[in-house]
Design a protein around this motif. Structure first.
Motif, PDB file in Angstrom:
ATOM      1  N   MET A 290     -18.130   7.427 -41.118  1.00 26.27           N
ATOM      2  CA  MET A 290     -18.162   8.457 -42.164  1.00 26.27           C
ATOM      3  C   MET A 290     -17.925   7.800 -43.519  1.00 26.27           C
ATOM      4  SD  MET A 290     -18.496  11.819 -42.097  1.00 26.27           S
ATOM      5  CE  MET A 290     -18.329  13.183 -43.211  1.00 26.27           C
ATOM      6  N   PRO A 291     -18.819   7.967 -44.506  1.00 25.77           N
ATOM      7  CA  PRO A 291     -18.669   7.312 -45.799  1.00 25.77           C
ATOM      8  C   PRO A 291     -17.401   7.763 -46.502  1.00 25.77           C
ATOM      9  CG  PRO A 291     -20.877   8.229 -45.558  1.00 25.77           C
ATOM     10  CD  PRO A 291     -20.047   8.759 -44.449  1.00 25.77           C
ATOM     11  N   SER A 292     -16.810   6.891 -47.305  1.00 18.52           N
ATOM     12  CA  SER A 292     -15.649   7.247 -48.104  1.00 18.52           C
ATOM     13  C   SER A 292     -16.061   8.233 -49.179  1.00 18.52           C
ATOM     14  CB  SER A 292     -15.060   5.990 -48.754  1.00 18.52           C
ATOM     15  OG  SER A 292     -14.766   5.015 -47.786  1.00 18.52           O
ATOM     16  N   THR A 293     -15.138   9.094 -49.577  1.00 22.96           N
ATOM     17  CA  THR A 293     -15.426  10.046 -50.642  1.00 22.96           C
ATOM     18  C   THR A 293     -15.445   9.331 -51.981  1.00 22.96           C
ATOM     19  OG1 THR A 293     -14.311  11.791 -49.417  1.00 22.96           O
ATOM     20  CG2 THR A 293     -14.639  12.159 -51.775  1.00 22.96           C
ATOM     21  N   PRO A 294     -16.531   9.481 -52.766  1.00 21.60           N
ATOM     22  CA  PRO A 294     -16.594   8.798 -54.054  1.00 21.60           C
ATOM     23  C   PRO A 294     -15.443   9.196 -54.963  1.00 21.60           C
ATOM     24  CG  PRO A 294     -18.741   9.657 -53.435  1.00 21.60           C
ATOM     25  CD  PRO A 294     -17.755  10.235 -52.480  1.00 21.60           C
ATOM     26  N   GLN A 295     -14.883   8.221 -55.659  1.00 20.61           N
ATOM     27  CA  GLN A 295     -13.819   8.464 -56.615  1.00 20.61           C
ATOM     28  C   GLN A 295     -14.362   8.186 -58.013  1.00 20.61           C
ATOM     29  OE1 GLN A 295     -10.799   9.570 -55.425  1.00 20.61           O
ATOM     30  NE2 GLN A 295     -11.825   9.562 -53.455  1.00 20.61           N
ATOM     31  N   THR A 296     -13.926   8.963 -59.013  1.00 18.44           N
ATOM     32  CA  THR A 296     -14.401   8.759 -60.369  1.00 18.44           C
ATOM     33  C   THR A 296     -13.247   8.718 -61.347  1.00 18.44           C
ATOM     34  OG1 THR A 296     -14.660  11.116 -60.786  1.00 18.44           O
ATOM     35  CG2 THR A 296     -16.563   9.976 -59.888  1.00 18.44           C
ATOM     36  N   THR A 297     -13.464   8.038 -62.458  1.00 20.65           N
ATOM     37  CA  THR A 297     -12.554   8.056 -63.584  1.00 20.65           C
ATOM     38  C   THR A 297     -13.397   8.246 -64.818  1.00 20.65           C
ATOM     39  OG1 THR A 297     -12.684   5.682 -63.986  1.00 20.65           O
ATOM     40  CG2 THR A 297     -11.013   6.423 -62.422  1.00 20.65           C
ATOM     41  N   PRO A 298     -12.847   8.684 -65.952  1.00 21.86           N
ATOM     42  CA  PRO A 298     -13.659   8.964 -67.138  1.00 21.86           C
ATOM     43  C   PRO A 298     -14.460   7.770 -67.627  1.00 21.86           C
ATOM     44  CG  PRO A 298     -11.451   9.914 -67.363  1.00 21.86           C
ATOM     45  CD  PRO A 298     -11.433   9.049 -66.134  1.00 21.86           C
ATOM     46  N   ASP A 299     -13.949   6.556 -67.469  1.00 22.64           N
ATOM     47  CA  ASP A 299     -14.600   5.384 -68.028  1.00 22.64           C
ATOM     48  C   ASP A 299     -15.237   4.497 -66.978  1.00 22.64           C
ATOM     49  OD1 ASP A 299     -12.078   5.008 -70.568  1.00 22.64           O
ATOM     50  OD2 ASP A 299     -13.953   6.094 -70.591  1.00 22.64           O
ATOM     51  N   ALA A 300     -15.487   5.023 -65.772  1.00 22.11           N
ATOM     52  CA  ALA A 300     -16.021   4.178 -64.708  1.00 22.11           C
ATOM     53  C   ALA A 300     -17.111   4.894 -63.946  1.00 22.11           C
ATOM     54  CB  ALA A 300     -14.903   3.771 -63.742  1.00 22.11           C
ATOM     55  N   VAL A 301     -18.031   4.114 -63.374  1.00 21.48           N
ATOM     56  CA  VAL A 301     -19.034   4.695 -62.509  1.00 21.48           C
ATOM     57  C   VAL A 301     -18.355   5.094 -61.211  1.00 21.48           C
ATOM     58  CG1 VAL A 301     -20.897   3.353 -63.505  1.00 21.48           C
ATOM     59  CG2 VAL A 301     -19.629   2.430 -61.565  1.00 21.48           C
TER      60      VAL A 301
ATOM     61  N   LEU B  45     -18.187  -4.247 -80.173  1.00 21.55           N
ATOM     62  CA  LEU B  45     -17.783  -3.408 -81.304  1.00 21.55           C
ATOM     63  C   LEU B  45     -16.269  -3.236 -81.388  1.00 21.55           C
ATOM     64  CD1 LEU B  45     -20.441  -0.530 -81.207  1.00 21.55           C
ATOM     65  CD2 LEU B  45     -20.469  -2.623 -82.566  1.00 21.55           C
ATOM     66  N   GLY B  46     -15.580  -3.594 -80.306  1.00 24.81           N
ATOM     67  CA  GLY B  46     -14.133  -3.426 -80.286  1.00 24.81           C
ATOM     68  C   GLY B  46     -13.702  -1.982 -80.227  1.00 24.81           C
ATOM     69  N   VAL B  47     -14.476  -1.166 -79.464  1.00 18.05           N
ATOM     70  CA  VAL B  47     -14.154   0.254 -79.337  1.00 18.05           C
ATOM     71  C   VAL B  47     -14.043   0.615 -77.866  1.00 18.05           C
ATOM     72  CG1 VAL B  47     -15.332   0.831 -81.499  1.00 18.05           C
ATOM     73  CG2 VAL B  47     -16.609   0.922 -79.343  1.00 18.05           C
ATOM     74  N   ALA B  48     -13.518   1.797 -77.588  1.00 14.75           N
ATOM     75  CA  ALA B  48     -13.412   2.271 -76.213  1.00 14.75           C
ATOM     76  C   ALA B  48     -14.795   2.483 -75.615  1.00 14.75           C
ATOM     77  CB  ALA B  48     -12.613   3.573 -76.172  1.00 14.75           C
ATOM     78  N   LEU B  49     -14.872   2.407 -74.293  1.00 13.08           N
ATOM     79  CA  LEU B  49     -16.157   2.554 -73.612  1.00 13.08           C
ATOM     80  C   LEU B  49     -16.794   3.908 -73.915  1.00 13.08           C
ATOM     81  CD1 LEU B  49     -18.276   1.469 -71.675  1.00 13.08           C
ATOM     82  CD2 LEU B  49     -16.877   2.276 -69.760  1.00 13.08           C
TER      83      LEU B  49
ATOM     84  N   THR C  59     -16.421   5.686 -76.548  1.00  7.19           N
ATOM     85  CA  THR C  59     -16.900   5.653 -77.934  1.00  7.19           C
ATOM     86  C   THR C  59     -18.238   4.936 -78.013  1.00  7.19           C
ATOM     87  OG1 THR C  59     -14.632   5.642 -78.771  1.00  7.19           O
ATOM     88  CG2 THR C  59     -16.357   4.907 -80.277  1.00  7.19           C
ATOM     89  N   ALA C  60     -18.360   3.812 -77.293  1.00  6.65           N
ATOM     90  CA  ALA C  60     -19.628   3.074 -77.270  1.00  6.65           C
ATOM     91  C   ALA C  60     -20.734   3.947 -76.690  1.00  6.65           C
ATOM     92  CB  ALA C  60     -19.472   1.794 -76.461  1.00  6.65           C
ATOM     93  N   ARG C  61     -20.419   4.664 -75.636  1.00  6.65           N
ATOM     94  CA  ARG C  61     -21.411   5.549 -75.026  1.00  6.65           C
ATOM     95  C   ARG C  61     -21.839   6.639 -76.001  1.00  6.65           C
ATOM     96  NH1 ARG C  61     -18.241   5.925 -69.249  1.00  6.65           N
ATOM     97  NH2 ARG C  61     -19.255   4.148 -68.226  1.00  6.65           N
ATOM     98  N   ASN C  62     -20.890   7.152 -76.773  1.00  4.42           N
ATOM     99  CA  ASN C  62     -21.229   8.169 -77.775  1.00  4.42           C
ATOM    100  C   ASN C  62     -22.147   7.599 -78.846  1.00  4.42           C
ATOM    101  OD1 ASN C  62     -19.703  10.163 -76.527  1.00  4.42           O
ATOM    102  ND2 ASN C  62     -17.863   9.718 -77.724  1.00  4.42           N
ATOM    103  N   HIS C  63     -21.876   6.369 -79.287  1.00  6.14           N
ATOM    104  CA  HIS C  63     -22.750   5.714 -80.269  1.00  6.14           C
ATOM    105  C   HIS C  63     -24.166   5.589 -79.707  1.00  6.14           C
ATOM    106  CE1 HIS C  63     -19.520   5.043 -82.942  1.00  6.14           C
ATOM    107  NE2 HIS C  63     -19.055   3.905 -82.433  1.00  6.14           N
ATOM    108  N   ILE C  64     -24.252   5.138 -78.456  1.00  9.22           N
ATOM    109  CA  ILE C  64     -25.565   4.954 -77.815  1.00  9.22           C
ATOM    110  C   ILE C  64     -26.295   6.286 -77.718  1.00  9.22           C
ATOM    111  CG2 ILE C  64     -26.727   4.343 -75.658  1.00  9.22           C
ATOM    112  CD1 ILE C  64     -24.489   2.236 -75.236  1.00  9.22           C
ATOM    113  N   GLN C  65     -25.582   7.335 -77.316  1.00 13.22           N
ATOM    114  CA  GLN C  65     -26.211   8.639 -77.174  1.00 13.22           C
ATOM    115  C   GLN C  65     -26.736   9.153 -78.507  1.00 13.22           C
ATOM    116  OE1 GLN C  65     -26.973  10.193 -74.382  1.00 13.22           O
ATOM    117  NE2 GLN C  65     -28.002  11.772 -75.572  1.00 13.22           N
ATOM    118  N   ARG C  66     -25.984   8.934 -79.580  1.00 12.47           N
ATOM    119  CA  ARG C  66     -26.450   9.374 -80.909  1.00 12.47           C
ATOM    120  C   ARG C  66     -27.677   8.581 -81.358  1.00 12.47           C
ATOM    121  NH1 ARG C  66     -20.847  10.080 -82.019  1.00 12.47           N
ATOM    122  NH2 ARG C  66     -20.684   8.002 -82.957  1.00 12.47           N
ATOM    123  N   VAL C  67     -27.712   7.299 -81.025  1.00 15.50           N
ATOM    124  CA  VAL C  67     -28.890   6.485 -81.353  1.00 15.50           C
ATOM    125  C   VAL C  67     -30.112   7.049 -80.638  1.00 15.50           C
ATOM    126  CG1 VAL C  67     -29.981   4.237 -81.020  1.00 15.50           C
ATOM    127  CG2 VAL C  67     -27.637   4.361 -81.870  1.00 15.50           C
TER     128      VAL C  67
END
Length: 227
Positions: free
Chosen positions: A1-12, A190-194, A196-204
């Motif tokens: 039986m596969p393990s249940t996926p675990q998530t965190t805000p800054d991780a896949v 950029l020296g920013v949180a992950l 924040t970087a994702r937000n920059h990318i999304q706005r681009v």
């Protein structure tokens, strides 16, 4: 039986053992088993589910929320590439890596335009697939050799409207994307949180009217924003 996926805000999504979770969408049993064995035998990858068709893939992706969907292009109930948008809507944050027996730059461009993160040829080796999964899980793109430059050329020739001018930080982000960096590397540079970087990318992406990082780079090259 596969393990249940675990998530965190800054991780896949990862399993309890820390592996990158994968949903495999492949209707041929022998091919699916070979791919599963190749992925599961690594220390950092784990197939947590398998779907046989597009319909099942949508339901399974919403239920499992995998880090990556490895998606066969030819499925009994439709074209896998055409299902990318629906898959990403069913499981926000999930990356899609397409597998196909043959492909052209036009097909690669179609994958990128739909929001896919990569395209791997089945005639390649299994190590290429393993590395491709790792790349797209990290927010980067993974296209088989020879397809990336052609896809960029085709995407650059399409009419995609650019919106508001980029801010200096967004342009810096765009330049890093043009160097082939993913969100984690952009964060470090950029020296920013992950997030924040994702937000920059999304706005681009939004300002360039692009649906993927690859398309954003292509549009930026066409409009002279990147050399």
């Amino acid at each position: 039986m596969p393990s249940t996926p675990q998530t965190t805000p800054d991780a896949v999504p990862r399993t309890a053992a820390g592996r990158i979770t994968i949903l495999l969408v492949e209707d041929h049993d022998m091919v699916a088993e070979a791919i599963r064995l190749a992925l599961d035998r690594t220390d950092d990858l784990e197939v947590v589910g398998r779907s046989l068709c597009v319909k099942d893939a949508l339901a399974d992706a919403a239920r499992l929320r995998p880090a990556v969907v490895v998606l066969d292009r030819r499925l009994p109930d439709g074209d896998g590439i055409a299902a990318i948008t629906a898959l990403r809507a069913a499981a926000p944050g999930t990356r899609v890596l397409v597998l196909t027996g043959e492909a052209t730059p036009a097909v690669a461009a179609h994958v990128a335009e739909a929001g896919g993160s990569g395209l791997i040829l089945k005639v390649g080796n299994l190590r290429e697939l393993q590395d491709g999964v790792r790349l797209v899980a990290a927010g980067e793109v993974a296209f088989s050799k020879g397809l990336l430059s052609g896809a960029l050329d085709r995407l650059a020739g399409r009419t995609v409207g650019s919106g508001t001018a980029l801010t200096p930080r967004e342009h810096e982000t765009l330049c890093l994307l043009g160097d082939g960096l993913g969100a984690a590397e952009v964060s470090q540079r950029l020296g920013v949180a992950l997030n924040t970087a994702r937000n920059h990318i999304q706005r681009v992406l939004e300002k360039l009217g692009a649906r993927s990082q690859l398309e954003a780079v292509a549009v930026a090259r066409r409009e002279g924003l990147l050399r």
